[in-house]
Design a protein around this motif. Sequence first.
Motif, PDB file in Angstrom:
ATOM      1  N   VAL A  45     -11.906 -45.790  17.314  1.00 43.12           N
ATOM      2  CA  VAL A  45     -11.685 -46.670  16.173  1.00 43.12           C
ATOM      3  C   VAL A  45     -10.943 -47.901  16.686  1.00 43.12           C
ATOM      4  N   VAL A  46     -11.440 -49.096  16.334  1.00 45.44           N
ATOM      5  CA  VAL A  46     -10.797 -50.333  16.781  1.00 45.44           C
ATOM      6  C   VAL A  46      -9.466 -50.479  16.071  1.00 45.44           C
ATOM      7  N   ILE A  47      -8.410 -50.637  16.851  1.00 50.20           N
ATOM      8  CA  ILE A  47      -7.058 -50.826  16.319  1.00 50.20           C
ATOM      9  C   ILE A  47      -6.756 -52.323  16.208  1.00 50.20           C
ATOM     10  N   SER A  48      -7.071 -53.062  17.271  1.00 49.87           N
ATOM     11  CA  SER A  48      -6.814 -54.495  17.233  1.00 49.87           C
ATOM     12  C   SER A  48      -7.672 -55.239  18.246  1.00 49.87           C
ATOM     13  N   ILE A  49      -7.848 -56.524  17.958  1.00 49.74           N
ATOM     14  CA  ILE A  49      -8.512 -57.447  18.875  1.00 49.74           C
ATOM     15  C   ILE A  49      -7.661 -58.707  18.904  1.00 49.74           C
ATOM     16  N   ALA A  50      -7.289 -59.135  20.095  1.00 51.70           N
ATOM     17  CA  ALA A  50      -6.480 -60.348  20.235  1.00 51.70           C
ATOM     18  C   ALA A  50      -7.197 -61.312  21.175  1.00 51.70           C
ATOM     19  N   ILE A  51      -7.197 -62.580  20.801  1.00 50.13           N
ATOM     20  CA  ILE A  51      -7.793 -63.622  21.631  1.00 50.13           C
ATOM     21  C   ILE A  51      -6.686 -64.552  22.077  1.00 50.13           C
ATOM     22  N   GLU A  52      -6.581 -64.715  23.370  1.00 49.36           N
ATOM     23  CA  GLU A  52      -5.532 -65.562  23.944  1.00 49.36           C
ATOM     24  C   GLU A  52      -5.642 -66.974  23.363  1.00 49.36           C
ATOM     25  N   PRO A  53      -4.549 -67.492  22.814  1.00 50.30           N
ATOM     26  CA  PRO A  53      -4.595 -68.838  22.208  1.00 50.30           C
ATOM     27  C   PRO A  53      -5.082 -69.894  23.208  1.00 50.30           C
ATOM     28  N   GLY A  54      -6.038 -70.678  22.778  1.00 49.24           N
ATOM     29  CA  GLY A  54      -6.540 -71.780  23.584  1.00 49.24           C
ATOM     30  C   GLY A  54      -7.525 -71.395  24.666  1.00 49.24           C
ATOM     31  N   TYR A  55      -7.733 -70.118  24.898  1.00 46.78           N
ATOM     32  CA  TYR A  55      -8.588 -69.683  25.998  1.00 46.78           C
ATOM     33  C   TYR A  55     -10.028 -70.154  25.834  1.00 46.78           C
ATOM     34  N   TYR A  56     -10.511 -70.211  24.594  1.00 41.60           N
ATOM     35  CA  TYR A  56     -11.907 -70.550  24.373  1.00 41.60           C
ATOM     36  C   TYR A  56     -12.114 -71.958  23.829  1.00 41.60           C
ATOM     37  N   ASP A  57     -11.067 -72.756  23.792  1.00 44.93           N
ATOM     38  CA  ASP A  57     -11.211 -74.125  23.306  1.00 44.93           C
ATOM     39  C   ASP A  57     -12.219 -74.880  24.166  1.00 44.93           C
ATOM     40  N   GLY A  58     -13.239 -75.400  23.516  1.00 45.09           N
ATOM     41  CA  GLY A  58     -14.245 -76.192  24.214  1.00 45.09           C
ATOM     42  C   GLY A  58     -15.287 -75.395  24.973  1.00 45.09           C
ATOM     43  N   LYS A  59     -15.195 -74.082  24.940  1.00 47.63           N
ATOM     44  CA  LYS A  59     -16.177 -73.242  25.630  1.00 47.63           C
ATOM     45  C   LYS A  59     -17.252 -72.810  24.649  1.00 47.63           C
ATOM     46  N   GLU A  60     -18.336 -72.358  25.186  1.00 43.44           N
ATOM     47  CA  GLU A  60     -19.451 -71.872  24.372  1.00 43.44           C
ATOM     48  C   GLU A  60     -19.032 -70.634  23.582  1.00 43.44           C
ATOM     49  N   PRO A  61     -19.425 -70.550  22.304  1.00 43.31           N
ATOM     50  CA  PRO A  61     -19.100 -69.364  21.511  1.00 43.31           C
ATOM     51  C   PRO A  61     -19.649 -68.071  22.135  1.00 43.31           C
ATOM     52  N   GLY A  62     -20.741 -68.175  22.840  1.00 49.34           N
ATOM     53  CA  GLY A  62     -21.324 -66.999  23.490  1.00 49.34           C
ATOM     54  C   GLY A  62     -20.398 -66.359  24.498  1.00 49.34           C
ATOM     55  N   LEU A  64     -17.113 -66.041  24.217  1.00 45.19           N
ATOM     56  CA  LEU A  64     -16.204 -65.189  23.456  1.00 45.19           C
ATOM     57  C   LEU A  64     -16.911 -63.896  23.068  1.00 45.19           C
ATOM     58  N   GLU A  65     -18.123 -64.021  22.569  1.00 48.73           N
ATOM     59  CA  GLU A  65     -18.880 -62.839  22.160  1.00 48.73           C
ATOM     60  C   GLU A  65     -19.117 -61.906  23.347  1.00 48.73           C
ATOM     61  N   LYS A  66     -19.481 -62.481  24.477  1.00 45.83           N
ATOM     62  CA  LYS A  66     -19.731 -61.687  25.688  1.00 45.83           C
ATOM     63  C   LYS A  66     -18.464 -60.950  26.121  1.00 45.83           C
ATOM     64  N   ASP A  67     -17.339 -61.666  26.174  1.00 42.49           N
ATOM     65  CA  ASP A  67     -16.079 -61.043  26.578  1.00 42.49           C
ATOM     66  C   ASP A  67     -15.652 -59.955  25.599  1.00 42.49           C
ATOM     67  N   LEU A  68     -15.884 -60.183  24.325  1.00 35.20           N
ATOM     68  CA  LEU A  68     -15.529 -59.191  23.311  1.00 35.20           C
ATOM     69  C   LEU A  68     -16.358 -57.913  23.503  1.00 35.20           C
ATOM     70  N   VAL A  69     -17.643 -58.058  23.708  1.00 33.23           N
ATOM     71  CA  VAL A  69     -18.511 -56.898  23.928  1.00 33.23           C
ATOM     72  C   VAL A  69     -18.085 -56.143  25.181  1.00 33.23           C
ATOM     73  N   ILE A  70     -17.823 -56.861  26.258  1.00 30.78           N
ATOM     74  CA  ILE A  70     -17.417 -56.215  27.515  1.00 30.78           C
ATOM     75  C   ILE A  70     -16.097 -55.472  27.336  1.00 30.78           C
ATOM     76  N   ALA A  71     -15.112 -56.116  26.702  1.00 31.88           N
ATOM     77  CA  ALA A  71     -13.803 -55.484  26.505  1.00 31.88           C
ATOM     78  C   ALA A  71     -13.925 -54.226  25.643  1.00 31.88           C
ATOM     79  N   LEU A  72     -14.697 -54.297  24.570  1.00 32.12           N
ATOM     80  CA  LEU A  72     -14.872 -53.118  23.714  1.00 32.12           C
ATOM     81  C   LEU A  72     -15.603 -52.004  24.451  1.00 32.12           C
ATOM     82  N   ASN A  73     -16.637 -52.342  25.197  1.00 29.44           N
ATOM     83  CA  ASN A  73     -17.374 -51.312  25.940  1.00 29.44           C
ATOM     84  C   ASN A  73     -16.495 -50.643  26.997  1.00 29.44           C
ATOM     85  N   LYS A  74     -15.640 -51.407  27.664  1.00 27.05           N
ATOM     86  CA  LYS A  74     -14.708 -50.826  28.640  1.00 27.05           C
ATOM     87  C   LYS A  74     -13.769 -49.837  27.951  1.00 27.05           C
ATOM     88  N   ALA A  75     -13.242 -50.230  26.790  1.00 31.02           N
ATOM     89  CA  ALA A  75     -12.316 -49.367  26.058  1.00 31.02           C
ATOM     90  C   ALA A  75     -13.017 -48.091  25.591  1.00 31.02           C
TER      91      ALA A  75
END
Length: 98
Positions: A45-62, A64-75
């Motif tokens: 069960v997902v407890i929390s998701i945190a995104i480092e402030p400013g990490y994705y500023d100006g980057k492609e939304p994809g 963020l989505e890719k990193d989120l999927v990878i992080a969840l799959n690792k967990a």
Amino acid sequence: MGMFDQAKDLYKLQKQAKQLKDELANIHIESTEGGVKTVINGEQVVISIAIEPGYYDGKEPGNLEKDLVIALNKAVKKSQTIAAEKMKDIMGGMGFGK
């Protein structure tokens, strides 16, 4: 082994499974990928998701989505490993898998 002994073993196994479920619910597993940190419990069960402030500023939304999927799959993978180890201990104690 008689039916009474089998019933006792089944009850014991059910009790241990409930204890394992409760234990897994209280285990928190963290995983990080890029600027994303996820935390799930041992029941996946997902407890929390945190995104480092400013990490994705100006980057492609994809990204963020890719990193989120990878992080969840690792967990999830870590939680499966933990649950399997704990289940192996229970099953070994019951005489299975020896």
